[in-house]
Design an enzyme around this catalytic site. Structure first.
Site, PDB file in Angstrom:
ATOM      1  N   LYS A   9       0.528  -1.422  -0.043  1.00 53.41           N
ATOM      2  CA  LYS A   9      -0.275   0.348  -0.342  1.00 53.41           C
ATOM      3  C   LYS A   9       0.782   1.133   0.076  1.00 53.41           C
ATOM      4  O   LYS A   9       1.606   1.369   0.156  1.00 53.41           O
ATOM      5  CB  LYS A   9      -1.332  -0.052   1.507  1.00 53.41           C
ATOM      6  CG  LYS A   9      -2.007  -1.405   1.529  1.00 53.41           C
ATOM      7  CD  LYS A   9      -3.284  -1.064   2.841  1.00 53.41           C
ATOM      8  CE  LYS A   9      -3.937  -2.742   2.187  1.00 53.41           C
ATOM      9  NZ  LYS A   9      -4.912  -2.317   3.739  1.00 53.41           N
ATOM     10  N   TYR A  49     -12.108  -2.161  -3.085  1.00 51.00           N
ATOM     11  CA  TYR A  49     -13.068  -2.409  -1.384  1.00 51.00           C
ATOM     12  C   TYR A  49     -14.861  -2.177  -1.652  1.00 51.00           C
ATOM     13  O   TYR A  49     -14.968  -1.577  -1.229  1.00 51.00           O
ATOM     14  CB  TYR A  49     -12.571  -1.247  -1.222  1.00 51.00           C
ATOM     15  CG  TYR A  49     -10.867  -1.442  -0.572  1.00 51.00           C
ATOM     16  CD1 TYR A  49      -9.820  -2.720   0.484  1.00 51.00           C
ATOM     17  CD2 TYR A  49     -10.388  -0.424  -0.600  1.00 51.00           C
ATOM     18  CE1 TYR A  49      -8.966  -3.437   0.758  1.00 51.00           C
ATOM     19  CE2 TYR A  49      -8.087  -0.866  -0.355  1.00 51.00           C
ATOM     20  CZ  TYR A  49      -8.000  -1.675   0.350  1.00 51.00           C
ATOM     21  OH  TYR A  49      -7.083  -1.933   1.181  1.00 51.00           O
ATOM     22  N   ASN A 112      -1.690  -0.629   6.963  1.00 51.03           N
ATOM     23  CA  ASN A 112      -1.646  -1.350   7.481  1.00 51.03           C
ATOM     24  C   ASN A 112       0.132  -2.034   6.234  1.00 51.03           C
ATOM     25  O   ASN A 112      -0.035  -3.074   6.017  1.00 51.03           O
ATOM     26  CB  ASN A 112      -2.558  -2.485   7.508  1.00 51.03           C
ATOM     27  CG  ASN A 112      -3.689  -2.415   7.089  1.00 51.03           C
ATOM     28  OD1 ASN A 112      -3.386  -1.974   6.017  1.00 51.03           O
ATOM     29  ND2 ASN A 112      -4.666  -3.310   7.590  1.00 51.03           N
ATOM     30  N   HIS A 115      -1.747  -5.464   1.255  1.00 51.50           N
ATOM     31  CA  HIS A 115      -2.870  -6.417   1.241  1.00 51.50           C
ATOM     32  C   HIS A 115      -2.858  -7.230   0.441  1.00 51.50           C
ATOM     33  O   HIS A 115      -1.643  -7.451  -0.550  1.00 51.50           O
ATOM     34  CB  HIS A 115      -3.938  -5.724  -0.132  1.00 51.50           C
ATOM     35  CG  HIS A 115      -5.331  -6.055  -0.574  1.00 51.50           C
ATOM     36  ND1 HIS A 115      -5.902  -6.310   0.340  1.00 51.50           N
ATOM     37  CD2 HIS A 115      -5.480  -6.638  -1.512  1.00 51.50           C
ATOM     38  CE1 HIS A 115      -7.360  -6.689  -0.663  1.00 51.50           C
ATOM     39  NE2 HIS A 115      -7.023  -6.997  -1.430  1.00 51.50           N
ATOM     40  N   GLU A 126      -9.624 -10.159  -7.848  1.00 55.50           N
ATOM     41  CA  GLU A 126      -8.623  -9.326  -7.906  1.00 55.50           C
ATOM     42  C   GLU A 126      -7.477  -8.849  -8.507  1.00 55.50           C
ATOM     43  O   GLU A 126      -7.106  -8.360  -9.162  1.00 55.50           O
ATOM     44  CB  GLU A 126      -7.919  -9.417  -6.093  1.00 55.50           C
ATOM     45  CG  GLU A 126      -9.030  -8.807  -4.964  1.00 55.50           C
ATOM     46  CD  GLU A 126      -8.653  -8.872  -3.757  1.00 55.50           C
ATOM     47  OE1 GLU A 126      -8.132  -9.296  -3.631  1.00 55.50           O
ATOM     48  OE2 GLU A 126      -9.468  -9.282  -3.010  1.00 55.50           O
TER      49      GLU A 126
HETATM   50  P1  DAT Z   1      -7.506  -7.214   5.507  1.00 58.19           P
HETATM   51  O1  DAT Z   1      -7.329  -6.382   4.528  1.00 58.19           O
HETATM   52  O2  DAT Z   1      -6.847  -7.346   6.661  1.00 58.19           O
HETATM   53  O3  DAT Z   1      -8.297  -7.696   4.058  1.00 58.19           O
HETATM   54  P2  DAT Z   1     -10.441  -5.417   5.610  1.00 58.19           P
HETATM   55  O4  DAT Z   1     -10.393  -6.092   4.350  1.00 58.19           O
HETATM   56  O5  DAT Z   1     -11.370  -6.223   6.433  1.00 58.19           O
HETATM   57  O6  DAT Z   1      -8.604  -5.906   5.462  1.00 58.19           O
HETATM   58  O7  DAT Z   1      -9.944  -4.423   5.550  1.00 58.19           O
HETATM   59  C1  DAT Z   1     -10.072  -3.643   4.333  1.00 58.19           C
HETATM   60  C2  DAT Z   1      -9.034  -2.614   4.615  1.00 58.19           C
HETATM   61  O8  DAT Z   1      -9.798  -1.685   5.871  1.00 58.19           O
HETATM   62  C3  DAT Z   1      -8.065  -2.907   6.277  1.00 58.19           C
HETATM   63  O9  DAT Z   1      -6.772  -3.027   5.544  1.00 58.19           O
HETATM   64  C4  DAT Z   1      -7.820  -1.619   6.902  1.00 58.19           C
HETATM   65  C5  DAT Z   1      -9.218  -0.804   5.993  1.00 58.19           C
HETATM   66  N1  DAT Z   1      -9.998  -1.477   7.698  1.00 58.19           N
HETATM   67  C6  DAT Z   1     -10.562  -2.082   7.988  1.00 58.19           C
HETATM   68  N2  DAT Z   1     -11.198  -2.063   9.127  1.00 58.19           N
HETATM   69  C7  DAT Z   1     -11.301  -0.551   9.633  1.00 58.19           C
HETATM   70  C8  DAT Z   1     -11.709  -0.094  10.719  1.00 58.19           C
HETATM   71  N3  DAT Z   1     -12.232  -0.151  11.666  1.00 58.19           N
HETATM   72  N4  DAT Z   1     -11.204   1.083  10.310  1.00 58.19           N
HETATM   73  C9  DAT Z   1     -10.304   1.779   9.709  1.00 58.19           C
HETATM   74  N5  DAT Z   1     -10.148   1.199   8.673  1.00 58.19           N
HETATM   75  C10 DAT Z   1     -10.103   0.397   8.339  1.00 58.19           C
HETATM   76 MG    MG Z   2      -9.488  -7.681   2.778  1.00 61.85          MG
END
Ligand code: DAT
Ligand code: MG
Length: 147
Positions: A9, A49, A112, A115, A126
């Protein structure tokens, strides 16, 4: 052979972590079969997303992922989808174990670092979204028989 979509990212690119992250997957024994440094359009970010469209953080997430270049990759290997997720660590770096990418390099869920596709269905979707068919290569590596 299984394939997954991984992406460094914008925070990971800015923090010079592309090499570190590529290195971890190479050393594990996975094969890089597609990669590009690119800017992300809002349209692509919103499609990528789409599952989070209704979440309160969706706008911030799209702003973040379009804020600077990302390093998009396709990796191949045995069980690479779930193993890459394990190597990434939990979504919230506060919960990510030391030794994982997020556990070692991140402190906030908004930034974080990486991805990774979370299932065979999302990997297929994807890879198709981010890469054209001719950008994903297929080539033999002699080391593969030792892994
Ligand atoms: P991952 O990236 O582990 O697959 P995800 O698909 O649940 O996680 O979410 C996608 C991204 O969205 C994640 O990397 C960071 C952001 N995100 C997830 N939960 C969040 C939250 N509660 N507050 C802010 N950003 C969040
Ligand atoms: Mg995800």
């Amino acid at each position: 052979m299984e394939k997954t979509f991984l992406m460094v990212k914008p925070d990971g690119v800015q923090r010079n972590l592309i090499g570190e992250i590529v290195s971890r997957f190479e050393k594990k024994g996975y094969q890089l079969v597609g990669a590009k440094l690119m800017n992300v359009s809002r349209e692509l970010a919103e499609k990528h997303y789409a599952e989070h469209k209704e979440r309160p953080f969706f706008g911030e997430l799209v702003d973040f992922i379009t804020s600077g270049p990302v390093f998009a990759m396709v990796w191949q290997g045995n069980n690479v989808i779930s193993t890459a997720r394990a190597m990434m660590g939990k979504t919230n770096p506060v919960d990510a174990a030391a030794g994982t990418i997020r556990g070692d390099f991140a402190t906030s869920v908004g930034m974080n670092i990486i991805h990774g596709s979370d299932s065979p269905e999302s990997a297929e979707r994807e890879i198709g979204l981010w890469f054209s068919a001719d950008e994903v290569l297929s080539f033999e590596k002699t080391i593969q028989r030792w892994i």
